[in-house]
Motif scaffolding. Structure first.
Motif, PDB file in Angstrom:
ATOM      1  N   GLN A 293       0.994  -1.736  -0.041  1.00 27.00           N
ATOM      2  CA  GLN A 293      -0.032   0.060  -0.233  1.00 27.00           C
ATOM      3  C   GLN A 293       0.954   1.216   0.030  1.00 27.00           C
ATOM      4  O   GLN A 293       2.276   1.108   0.190  1.00 27.00           O
ATOM      5  CB  GLN A 293      -1.143  -0.232   1.617  1.00 27.00           C
ATOM      6  CG  GLN A 293      -0.485   0.149   2.278  1.00 27.00           C
ATOM      7  CD  GLN A 293      -1.161   1.024   3.873  1.00 27.00           C
ATOM      8  OE1 GLN A 293      -1.149   0.004   4.861  1.00 27.00           O
ATOM      9  NE2 GLN A 293      -2.274   1.804   3.071  1.00 27.00           N
TER      10      GLN A 293
ATOM     11  N   GLU B 224     -10.018   7.914   1.878  1.00 25.54           N
ATOM     12  CA  GLU B 224     -10.186   6.522   1.616  1.00 25.54           C
ATOM     13  C   GLU B 224      -8.580   5.686   1.258  1.00 25.54           C
ATOM     14  O   GLU B 224      -7.460   5.771   0.931  1.00 25.54           O
ATOM     15  CB  GLU B 224     -10.583   5.992  -0.298  1.00 25.54           C
ATOM     16  CG  GLU B 224     -12.201   6.315   0.642  1.00 25.54           C
ATOM     17  CD  GLU B 224     -12.390   5.071  -1.133  1.00 25.54           C
ATOM     18  OE1 GLU B 224     -11.775   5.293  -1.692  1.00 25.54           O
ATOM     19  OE2 GLU B 224     -13.663   5.258  -1.454  1.00 25.54           O
TER      20      GLU B 224
ATOM     21  N   HIS C 204      -6.180   2.667   0.867  1.00 26.20           N
ATOM     22  CA  HIS C 204      -6.371   1.538  -0.313  1.00 26.20           C
ATOM     23  C   HIS C 204      -5.006   0.094   0.477  1.00 26.20           C
ATOM     24  O   HIS C 204      -3.912   0.781   0.162  1.00 26.20           O
ATOM     25  CB  HIS C 204      -6.555   1.377  -1.658  1.00 26.20           C
ATOM     26  CG  HIS C 204      -7.666   2.181  -1.951  1.00 26.20           C
ATOM     27  ND1 HIS C 204      -8.788   1.509  -2.717  1.00 26.20           N
ATOM     28  CD2 HIS C 204      -8.134   3.104  -2.460  1.00 26.20           C
ATOM     29  CE1 HIS C 204      -9.136   2.320  -3.193  1.00 26.20           C
ATOM     30  NE2 HIS C 204      -9.222   3.437  -2.219  1.00 26.20           N
TER      31      HIS C 204
ATOM     32  N   ARG D 154     -15.433  -0.312   3.521  1.00 23.23           N
ATOM     33  CA  ARG D 154     -15.792  -0.026   1.651  1.00 23.23           C
ATOM     34  C   ARG D 154     -15.800  -1.587   0.793  1.00 23.23           C
ATOM     35  O   ARG D 154     -17.258  -1.354   0.457  1.00 23.23           O
ATOM     36  CB  ARG D 154     -15.779   1.005   0.511  1.00 23.23           C
ATOM     37  CG  ARG D 154     -15.305   2.401   1.355  1.00 23.23           C
ATOM     38  CD  ARG D 154     -17.065   2.600   1.157  1.00 23.23           C
ATOM     39  NE  ARG D 154     -17.517   4.095   2.260  1.00 23.23           N
ATOM     40  CZ  ARG D 154     -18.714   4.442   2.244  1.00 23.23           C
ATOM     41  NH1 ARG D 154     -19.510   3.655   2.124  1.00 23.23           N
ATOM     42  NH2 ARG D 154     -18.198   5.428   2.816  1.00 23.23           N
ATOM     43  N   TYR D 155     -14.554  -2.453   0.837  1.00 21.81           N
ATOM     44  CA  TYR D 155     -15.141  -3.992   0.010  1.00 21.81           C
ATOM     45  C   TYR D 155     -13.835  -4.062   0.081  1.00 21.81           C
ATOM     46  O   TYR D 155     -12.784  -4.089   0.732  1.00 21.81           O
ATOM     47  CB  TYR D 155     -15.093  -3.349  -1.431  1.00 21.81           C
ATOM     48  CG  TYR D 155     -14.037  -2.123  -2.254  1.00 21.81           C
ATOM     49  CD1 TYR D 155     -12.774  -3.014  -2.361  1.00 21.81           C
ATOM     50  CD2 TYR D 155     -14.591  -1.468  -2.276  1.00 21.81           C
ATOM     51  CE1 TYR D 155     -11.641  -2.023  -3.027  1.00 21.81           C
ATOM     52  CE2 TYR D 155     -13.603  -0.334  -3.039  1.00 21.81           C
ATOM     53  CZ  TYR D 155     -12.353  -1.235  -3.710  1.00 21.81           C
ATOM     54  OH  TYR D 155     -10.914  -0.433  -3.968  1.00 21.81           O
TER      55      TYR D 155
ATOM     56  N   THR E  48     -17.826  -8.721  -0.158  1.00 25.72           N
ATOM     57  CA  THR E  48     -17.659  -7.685   0.743  1.00 25.72           C
ATOM     58  C   THR E  48     -19.239  -7.722   1.551  1.00 25.72           C
ATOM     59  O   THR E  48     -19.177  -8.030   3.232  1.00 25.72           O
ATOM     60  CB  THR E  48     -17.866  -6.519   0.052  1.00 25.72           C
ATOM     61  OG1 THR E  48     -17.064  -5.912  -0.773  1.00 25.72           O
ATOM     62  CG2 THR E  48     -17.862  -5.638   0.790  1.00 25.72           C
TER      63      THR E  48
ATOM     64  N   HIS F 218      -7.795  -6.885  -2.102  1.00 30.52           N
ATOM     65  CA  HIS F 218      -8.125  -5.808  -2.527  1.00 30.52           C
ATOM     66  C   HIS F 218      -8.985  -5.410  -1.410  1.00 30.52           C
ATOM     67  O   HIS F 218      -9.349  -5.864  -1.557  1.00 30.52           O
ATOM     68  CB  HIS F 218      -8.476  -5.133  -3.804  1.00 30.52           C
ATOM     69  CG  HIS F 218      -7.734  -3.435  -3.778  1.00 30.52           C
ATOM     70  ND1 HIS F 218      -8.569  -3.303  -5.094  1.00 30.52           N
ATOM     71  CD2 HIS F 218      -7.649  -2.672  -3.007  1.00 30.52           C
ATOM     72  CE1 HIS F 218      -8.317  -1.568  -4.866  1.00 30.52           C
ATOM     73  NE2 HIS F 218      -8.205  -2.060  -3.851  1.00 30.52           N
TER      74      HIS F 218
ATOM     75  N   CYS G  97      -9.970  -1.541   0.820  1.00 31.47           N
ATOM     76  CA  CYS G  97     -10.713  -0.673   1.145  1.00 31.47           C
ATOM     77  C   CYS G  97     -11.289  -0.360   2.316  1.00 31.47           C
ATOM     78  O   CYS G  97     -12.524  -0.872   2.383  1.00 31.47           O
ATOM     79  CB  CYS G  97     -11.079   0.057  -0.329  1.00 31.47           C
ATOM     80  SG  CYS G  97     -11.816   2.334  -0.279  1.00 31.47           S
TER      81      CYS G  97
ATOM     82  N   GLU H 147     -12.575   3.251   4.097  1.00 30.46           N
ATOM     83  CA  GLU H 147     -12.972   4.758   4.975  1.00 30.46           C
ATOM     84  C   GLU H 147     -12.779   5.081   6.268  1.00 30.46           C
ATOM     85  O   GLU H 147     -13.189   4.780   7.071  1.00 30.46           O
ATOM     86  CB  GLU H 147     -14.365   5.402   4.215  1.00 30.46           C
ATOM     87  CG  GLU H 147     -14.393   6.740   4.571  1.00 30.46           C
ATOM     88  CD  GLU H 147     -16.254   7.080   3.741  1.00 30.46           C
ATOM     89  OE1 GLU H 147     -16.739   7.709   4.819  1.00 30.46           O
ATOM     90  OE2 GLU H 147     -16.402   6.042   2.681  1.00 30.46           O
TER      91      GLU H 147
ATOM     92  N   VAL I 216      -2.403  -2.224  -6.129  1.00 25.32           N
ATOM     93  CA  VAL I 216      -3.363  -1.312  -6.201  1.00 25.32           C
ATOM     94  C   VAL I 216      -3.408  -0.859  -7.457  1.00 25.32           C
ATOM     95  O   VAL I 216      -4.815  -1.529  -7.723  1.00 25.32           O
ATOM     96  CB  VAL I 216      -3.715  -0.554  -4.948  1.00 25.32           C
ATOM     97  CG1 VAL I 216      -4.512   0.349  -5.122  1.00 25.32           C
ATOM     98  CG2 VAL I 216      -2.495  -0.658  -3.893  1.00 25.32           C
TER      99      VAL I 216
ATOM    100  N   THR J 264      -6.615  -3.196  -9.565  1.00 28.02           N
ATOM    101  CA  THR J 264      -7.878  -2.589  -9.315  1.00 28.02           C
ATOM    102  C   THR J 264      -8.203  -2.456 -11.531  1.00 28.02           C
ATOM    103  O   THR J 264      -9.676  -2.343 -11.464  1.00 28.02           O
ATOM    104  CB  THR J 264      -7.453  -0.199  -9.257  1.00 28.02           C
ATOM    105  OG1 THR J 264      -7.730  -0.178  -8.482  1.00 28.02           O
ATOM    106  CG2 THR J 264      -8.713   0.196  -9.880  1.00 28.02           C
TER     107      THR J 264
END
Length: 449
Positions: free
Chosen positions: A19, A29, A31, A248-249, A261, A287, A289, A291, A344, A348
């Motif tokens: 990361q 955010e 990641h 977030r996921y 998720t 991955h 994420c 917040e 990352v 993505t």
């Protein structure tokens, strides 16, 4: 930045996290790519409890070459099972019929049962409809008698599910995570999305197409061999986050894209478990994420604590196999804050690639050539950028590539359905990046949660 952690138990797991922990002022955010590796799990004959259910579609459309190939494939799978594994063979049509043994139970593999099963497979006959939910329910009933251990099913079909969509969905929701199922479609009269739904619910390795029935036996042998290499079941990725943070996921991004998720289950304070299924000697990337509330310049925060866990049953203590930290630090240094970690960025793009292919193929089937060209063109550009040569090759069977770098393409006027379905089934398979050299990090220091 990468931090590596120690492992604490067999099987031998480790966690590595890639990361860029730096956030701009006001940034929220975080990641990270979480790489989980099982190096040397213990797989020694009957020392690993395992169960296998082989489900063969015997609907009327399987008549002829396909049912004969399915018999050979089932025999190949049975021959690959190791002694001591509990197994069964099921014929799927309008109901789930026991082929071996002749009652709804599992039996252990030995010379006698293997020979009897090989002979019983000869009874497979093509007749009836296709009700995949009923087949999976029968597999779940069989696995329920097996106790703990690795539970794996193979499902082969050549047609579309005859059950109502909501009925099928309720079955998948009920069975979610209860065993692992790998799905294969033979021919081109089945729906990729139906097998993808099974794969998502039962954590398979991605649906696959067998275009030529002659290839079926080798595919079944490979799937069974992979299943026999699993050493530990029901592993979860446990993610702790600080108060006021939001996950977030959590997505598996290698070797296939799988969104975990919505599968989160809360077991301990401020943490949720994401199921990962059974493991052998392998590596997978996720991955994540998260917040978090914005922080002041120079403030450091642990945005997530990732643990690989075997949850304890019946009050037994959970077994933590490996762990690692996801970090955040706010800075006014624009260069630091805007740098995107290469891994990352790569994953993505791979997740976007899968979406672009599926969107493009859906649009093409619906006659929306403009959207299909745009989305498949984007897929070509992403495959080119990431070095995903296999996906690029499959895309080239659906579109004429004018400029791969910019994603300029023209839809082919005529596309073989096998090529379209092969691209669709392979859309979630990703290519991996090489990990960056290890840098300073927080390691696997125990923490709250």
């Amino acid at each position: 930045m990468k931090n590596a952690t120690d492992h604490s138990a067999e099987p031998d797991f480790r966690v590595e996290i890639d990361q860029n922990p730096y956030l701009p002022l006001g940034g929220t955010e975080v990641h990270a790519v979480v790489s989980v590796t099982s190096d040397n799990p213990v797989v020694a004959g009957a020392s690993v409890r395992a169960a296998e259910v082989i489900i063969i579609d015997t609907s009327g459309s399987m008549y002829g070459e396909k049912i004969n190939a399915a018999k050979q494939a089932a025999r190949a799978a049975i021959e690959t099972l190791r002694d001591g594994v509990r197994f069964a063979v099921v014929a799927g049509h309008r109901e789930a019929e026991m082929i071996y043994p002749d009652s709804a139970r599992l039996v252990e593999v030995d010379a006698t049962t293997r020979a009897a099963a090989l002979e019983a497979v000869g009874r497979l006959r093509a007749d009836g409809g296709t009700r995949m939910g009923a087949w999976l329910l029968r597999a779940a009933e069989l696995f329920a008698t097996a106790g703990d251990g690795v539970k794996h099913a193979i499902l082969l079909t050549d047609g579309q599910n005859n059950e109502m969509s909501d009925v099928f969905e309720r079955v998948l929701t009920r069975l979610q995570g209860s065993f692992v199922c790998d799905c294969r479609g033979v021919g081109t009269d089945w729906k990729v999305e139906e097998l993808r739904r099974i794969d998502a619910a039962l954590l398979g390795g991605g649906p696959g197409i067998i275009a030529d029935p002659a290839d079926m036996a080798a595919d079944f042998r490979a799937m069974t061999r992979a299943s026999m290499g699993k050493a530990v079941a029901d592993v979860v990725l446990r993610l702790w986050t600080p108060q006021n943070a939001v996950v977030r996921y959590v997505k598996q991004v290698a070797p296939t894209v799988q969104d975990l998720t919505h599968r989160a289950v809360g077991r301990v304070a401020q943490a949720v478990d994401h199921p990962t299924g059974s493991w052998g000697a392998e590596s997978r990337d996720y991955h994540v994420c998260v917040e978090v509330p914005p922080g002041d310049p120079g403030r450091q925060l642990r945005a997530g604590w990732v643990r690989v866990v075997l949850p304890g049953d019946d009050g037994a203590e959970d077994q933590v196999l490996a762990s690692g930290n996801i970090l955040a630090e706010w800075t006014s240094d624009e260069d630091r804050a805007t740098e995107i970690n290469p891994r990352v960025a790569h994953y993505t793009g791979q997740a976007e690639l899968a979406r672009a292919i599926q969107d493009g193929l859906d649009a093409r089937r619906e006659g929306d050539d403009r959207t299909a060209t745009t989305r498949l063109g984007r897929a070509v550009a992403l495959a080119h950028e990431s070095g995903n040569e296999e996906t690029a090759r499959l895309l080239g069977r659906v579109v004429d590539v004018v400029d791969a770098a910019t994603g300029t393409v023209r839809l082919k006027t005529s596309v073989d359905k096998v090529d379209e379905m092969t691209l669709d089934t392979n859309s979630t398979r990703t290519v991996r990046t090489r990990p960056r050299p290890s840098g300073p990090g927080s390691g696997g220091t125990p923490g709250p949660g």
